[in-house]
Design a protein around this motif. Sequence first.
Motif, PDB file in Angstrom:
ATOM      1  N   GLY A 125       0.810  -1.216   0.000  1.00  0.00           N
ATOM      2  CA  GLY A 125       0.000   0.000   0.000  1.00  0.00           C
ATOM      3  C   GLY A 125       0.839   1.260   0.000  1.00  0.00           C
ATOM      4  O   GLY A 125       0.503   2.249  -0.658  1.00  0.00           O
ATOM      5  N   THR A 126       1.940   1.223   0.737  1.00  0.00           N
ATOM      6  CA  THR A 126       2.835   2.388   0.779  1.00  0.00           C
ATOM      7  C   THR A 126       3.468   2.636  -0.578  1.00  0.00           C
ATOM      8  O   THR A 126       3.505   3.773  -1.067  1.00  0.00           O
ATOM      9  CB  THR A 126       3.916   2.167   1.848  1.00  0.00           C
ATOM     10  N   GLN A 131       4.025   5.860  -5.378  1.00  0.00           N
ATOM     11  CA  GLN A 131       4.224   5.796  -6.825  1.00  0.00           C
ATOM     12  C   GLN A 131       3.118   6.536  -7.571  1.00  0.00           C
ATOM     13  O   GLN A 131       3.374   7.206  -8.583  1.00  0.00           O
ATOM     14  CB  GLN A 131       4.280   4.334  -7.259  1.00  0.00           C
ATOM     15  N   ALA A 132       1.885   6.435  -7.063  1.00  0.00           N
ATOM     16  CA  ALA A 132       0.771   7.148  -7.697  1.00  0.00           C
ATOM     17  C   ALA A 132       0.961   8.656  -7.597  1.00  0.00           C
ATOM     18  O   ALA A 132       0.607   9.400  -8.524  1.00  0.00           O
ATOM     19  CB  ALA A 132      -0.547   6.732  -7.050  1.00  0.00           C
ATOM     20  N   LEU A 133       1.516   9.118  -6.482  1.00  0.00           N
ATOM     21  CA  LEU A 133       1.755  10.561  -6.334  1.00  0.00           C
ATOM     22  C   LEU A 133       2.853  11.027  -7.287  1.00  0.00           C
ATOM     23  O   LEU A 133       2.777  12.144  -7.820  1.00  0.00           O
ATOM     24  CB  LEU A 133       2.118  10.882  -4.881  1.00  0.00           C
ATOM     25  N   GLY A 209      -5.968   7.029  -9.957  1.00  0.00           N
ATOM     26  CA  GLY A 209      -7.253   6.516 -10.410  1.00  0.00           C
ATOM     27  C   GLY A 209      -7.292   5.034 -10.675  1.00  0.00           C
ATOM     28  O   GLY A 209      -8.374   4.455 -10.837  1.00  0.00           O
ATOM     29  N   ALA A 210      -6.125   4.386 -10.715  1.00  0.00           N
ATOM     30  CA  ALA A 210      -6.086   2.948 -10.987  1.00  0.00           C
ATOM     31  C   ALA A 210      -6.307   2.111  -9.732  1.00  0.00           C
ATOM     32  O   ALA A 210      -6.464   0.900  -9.815  1.00  0.00           O
ATOM     33  CB  ALA A 210      -4.751   2.568 -11.621  1.00  0.00           C
ATOM     34  N   TRP A 211      -6.318   2.778  -8.570  1.00  0.00           N
ATOM     35  CA  TRP A 211      -6.438   2.049  -7.312  1.00  0.00           C
ATOM     36  C   TRP A 211      -7.749   2.361  -6.614  1.00  0.00           C
ATOM     37  O   TRP A 211      -8.201   3.501  -6.597  1.00  0.00           O
ATOM     38  CB  TRP A 211      -5.277   2.389  -6.375  1.00  0.00           C
ATOM     39  N   ASP A 212      -8.320   1.352  -6.021  1.00  0.00           N
ATOM     40  CA  ASP A 212      -9.525   1.504  -5.208  1.00  0.00           C
ATOM     41  C   ASP A 212      -9.105   1.551  -3.742  1.00  0.00           C
ATOM     42  O   ASP A 212      -8.213   0.815  -3.318  1.00  0.00           O
ATOM     43  CB  ASP A 212     -10.470   0.316  -5.446  1.00  0.00           C
ATOM     44  N   ASP A 213      -9.743   2.408  -2.960  1.00  0.00           N
ATOM     45  CA  ASP A 213      -9.378   2.537  -1.545  1.00  0.00           C
ATOM     46  C   ASP A 213      -9.488   1.220  -0.790  1.00  0.00           C
ATOM     47  O   ASP A 213      -8.763   0.994   0.184  1.00  0.00           O
ATOM     48  CB  ASP A 213     -10.267   3.583  -0.866  1.00  0.00           C
ATOM     49  N   ASP A 214     -10.394   0.362  -1.222  1.00  0.00           N
ATOM     50  CA  ASP A 214     -10.611  -0.900  -0.510  1.00  0.00           C
ATOM     51  C   ASP A 214      -9.568  -1.955  -0.834  1.00  0.00           C
ATOM     52  O   ASP A 214      -9.447  -2.948  -0.112  1.00  0.00           O
ATOM     53  CB  ASP A 214     -12.002  -1.466  -0.839  1.00  0.00           C
ATOM     54  N   PHE A 222      -4.519  -5.691  -8.265  1.00  0.00           N
ATOM     55  CA  PHE A 222      -3.775  -5.112  -9.386  1.00  0.00           C
ATOM     56  C   PHE A 222      -4.447  -3.804  -9.804  1.00  0.00           C
ATOM     57  O   PHE A 222      -5.654  -3.626  -9.620  1.00  0.00           O
ATOM     58  CB  PHE A 222      -3.702  -6.078 -10.571  1.00  0.00           C
ATOM     59  N   PRO A 223      -3.679  -2.880 -10.354  1.00  0.00           N
ATOM     60  CA  PRO A 223      -4.255  -1.588 -10.730  1.00  0.00           C
ATOM     61  C   PRO A 223      -5.199  -1.724 -11.919  1.00  0.00           C
ATOM     62  O   PRO A 223      -4.914  -2.457 -12.866  1.00  0.00           O
ATOM     63  CB  PRO A 223      -3.025  -0.744 -11.087  1.00  0.00           C
TER      64      PRO A 223
END
Length: 259
Positions: A125-126, A131-133, A209-214, A222-223
């Motif tokens: 998760g980290t 990486q998304a940022l 946007g490729a990741w869901d919070d859950d 996977f993204p």
Amino acid sequence: MSASRPHGNAKYHLELCRCPVCCQAARDYDNNRRRAIAYGRWQPFVDAEPVRAHVRALGEFGIGWIRVAKLAGVSTGGVSKLLYGDRPRGLAPSRRVRPETAMKLLAVEPVLENLGARTPVDGAGTRRRLQALVFAGWTQSELARRMGMNRANFARTIVSDLVGVATVKAARTLYDDVWRVDPIASGVPEFRAAAARRIAVSNGWAPVGAWDDDTIDDPAAFPDWTGHCGTPEGRRVHYRIKVPVCEPCREAVKSARAA
């Protein structure tokens, strides 16, 4: 002499206080005890072994027994006797504990909030958040500064399999604070933001946007680059938006062809 204990059932019996508070507490305790006995539920003590095993198991997660006692709201002396006995008096570890003490200790779980700051945990998760940022245009130097890390440690963290609990918490806080913020509007030079995005793309890092919070913390997730990843339709969308085809989409196409 130590300070007097608070008013209640113990003070009624041990200090013979007969104030209204102590009298009521004693009556309530006695009524509850009689009612429990009548219903066949009175258990002044329960087996200590399952509780002792649970406390020791928490130690394997980096939650020491003193911290367990504090989290549970029970005395450290009681937990010490549960684990080690009364060594000065030569007494073995407790064989029984009160039900309420057992329940409080068993309620302590090895969740992130209870783990020690340096306890290593899965870094999926980290990694994904940081990486998304970067994909959004935040430079690694700026993210490191905001997390209070030096650049070298951040470079390891953003690809690490294991990270410390304190780092997980810091990354979550940072992500929640800036994932919708324009880095350029926050002072990141435009050419550096563009360079950050290129680094993310070249490494195959997924955007926010490729990741869901859950599922972002689930190592098996996977993204979803396309909104259809993991299906045959996903590959077509990959080509349309000019993003390299992800492995779940490749596997989906293979499965569809083999069917």
